[in-house]
Design a protein around this motif. Sequence first.
Motif, PDB file in Angstrom:
ATOM      1  N   PRO A  70      24.705 -12.229   9.132  1.00 14.07           N
ATOM      2  CA  PRO A  70      25.998 -12.777   9.009  1.00 14.07           C
ATOM      3  C   PRO A  70      26.715 -11.810   7.896  1.00 14.07           C
ATOM      4  N   ILE A  71      28.425 -12.287   7.864  1.00 12.81           N
ATOM      5  CA  ILE A  71      28.989 -11.383   7.195  1.00 12.81           C
ATOM      6  C   ILE A  71      29.012 -11.428   5.620  1.00 12.81           C
ATOM      7  N   ASP A  72      28.254 -12.600   5.114  1.00  9.07           N
ATOM      8  CA  ASP A  72      28.028 -12.617   3.771  1.00  9.07           C
ATOM      9  C   ASP A  72      26.488 -12.286   3.531  1.00  9.07           C
ATOM     10  N   THR A  73      25.784 -11.353   4.278  1.00  9.72           N
ATOM     11  CA  THR A  73      24.591 -10.838   4.020  1.00  9.72           C
ATOM     12  C   THR A  73      24.241 -10.357   2.512  1.00  9.72           C
ATOM     13  N   ASP A  74      25.215  -9.482   2.092  1.00 12.36           N
ATOM     14  CA  ASP A  74      24.861  -8.864   0.770  1.00 12.36           C
ATOM     15  C   ASP A  74      24.672  -9.881  -0.187  1.00 12.36           C
ATOM     16  N   ILE A  75      25.778 -10.762  -0.302  1.00  8.64           N
ATOM     17  CA  ILE A  75      25.684 -11.821  -1.637  1.00  8.64           C
ATOM     18  C   ILE A  75      24.346 -12.792  -1.354  1.00  8.64           C
ATOM     19  N   LYS A  76      24.061 -13.029  -0.158  1.00 16.68           N
ATOM     20  CA  LYS A  76      22.820 -14.136   0.146  1.00 16.68           C
ATOM     21  C   LYS A  76      21.731 -13.168  -0.418  1.00 16.68           C
ATOM     22  N   ILE A  77      21.467 -11.949  -0.076  1.00 16.67           N
ATOM     23  CA  ILE A  77      20.511 -11.203  -0.398  1.00 16.67           C
ATOM     24  C   ILE A  77      20.367 -10.975  -2.118  1.00 16.67           C
ATOM     25  N   ALA A  78      21.402 -10.685  -2.543  1.00 18.10           N
ATOM     26  CA  ALA A  78      21.489 -10.646  -3.943  1.00 18.10           C
ATOM     27  C   ALA A  78      21.154 -12.037  -4.608  1.00 18.10           C
ATOM     28  N   SER A  79      21.730 -13.031  -4.268  1.00 19.22           N
ATOM     29  CA  SER A  79      21.742 -14.324  -4.794  1.00 19.22           C
ATOM     30  C   SER A  79      20.170 -14.695  -4.723  1.00 19.22           C
ATOM     31  N   ILE A  95      20.706  -2.646  -5.687  1.00 19.10           N
ATOM     32  CA  ILE A  95      19.461  -2.819  -4.481  1.00 19.10           C
ATOM     33  C   ILE A  95      20.329  -2.807  -3.170  1.00 19.10           C
ATOM     34  N   THR A  96      20.431  -1.551  -2.546  1.00 21.71           N
ATOM     35  CA  THR A  96      21.257  -1.313  -1.473  1.00 21.71           C
ATOM     36  C   THR A  96      20.543  -0.719  -0.370  1.00 21.71           C
TER      37      THR A  96
END
Length: 225
Positions: A35-44, A133-134
């Motif tokens: 999804p387009i909000d992958t990064d914030i979901k993984i970070a959260s 964490i990227t």
Amino acid sequence: MQLRLSSGNILNEKVHKIGIIALGSFLENHGAVLPIDTDIKIASYIALKASILTGAKFLGVVIPSTEYDYVKHGIHNKPEDVYHYLRFLINEGKKIGVEKFLIVNCHGGNILIERFLKDLEYEFDAKVEMINITFTHASTEEVSVGYTIGIAKVNDELLKEHNNFKKYPEVGMVGLTEARKNNKIIDEEAKIVERFGVKLDEKLGKKILEDSINKVIEKIKELIR
């Protein structure tokens, strides 16, 4: 009234002075399976899990995100917008007794805000650190982590489509010519994705996630000491 700071599954009472903030990106193309909000979901996910396992306060997410101007795969904000949102969270965190703030960042472009961290420390008389964490964008690592936390939709047909770099130029940033031209690391990572493609590796996804959560937990322990 005296607060029961020792209650619950926590490392010790000092952990209540630690605040965890998730930082990522909400509007960013990630191919066909993420999804387009992958990064914030993984970070959260990582930040909240570390908070649960230690007792540190999860202060929420930063809505703005930023990016290098030559990376064009989503909608981002200025670094100053991220900085101002962090100011709000830190100011509110101070009101509930947080003295040390740990930002869990899972979007490469947000590294641009590191130059503001010392300013935040000085303004609020608080410790402010960021863990980055990227992953190579929308590639094997990120797809595998996304699958592990349940945000990736993966089957053979979708994965084959995901590897269509002409249709999804953001995958591995293979088709982002300007980004590859301006950033040697991006270009090197894109070459690897071009050569090997994007796969789903469940074992890898679980390991990366576990290692990432443990990395945050160790930093929390360090901040307590």
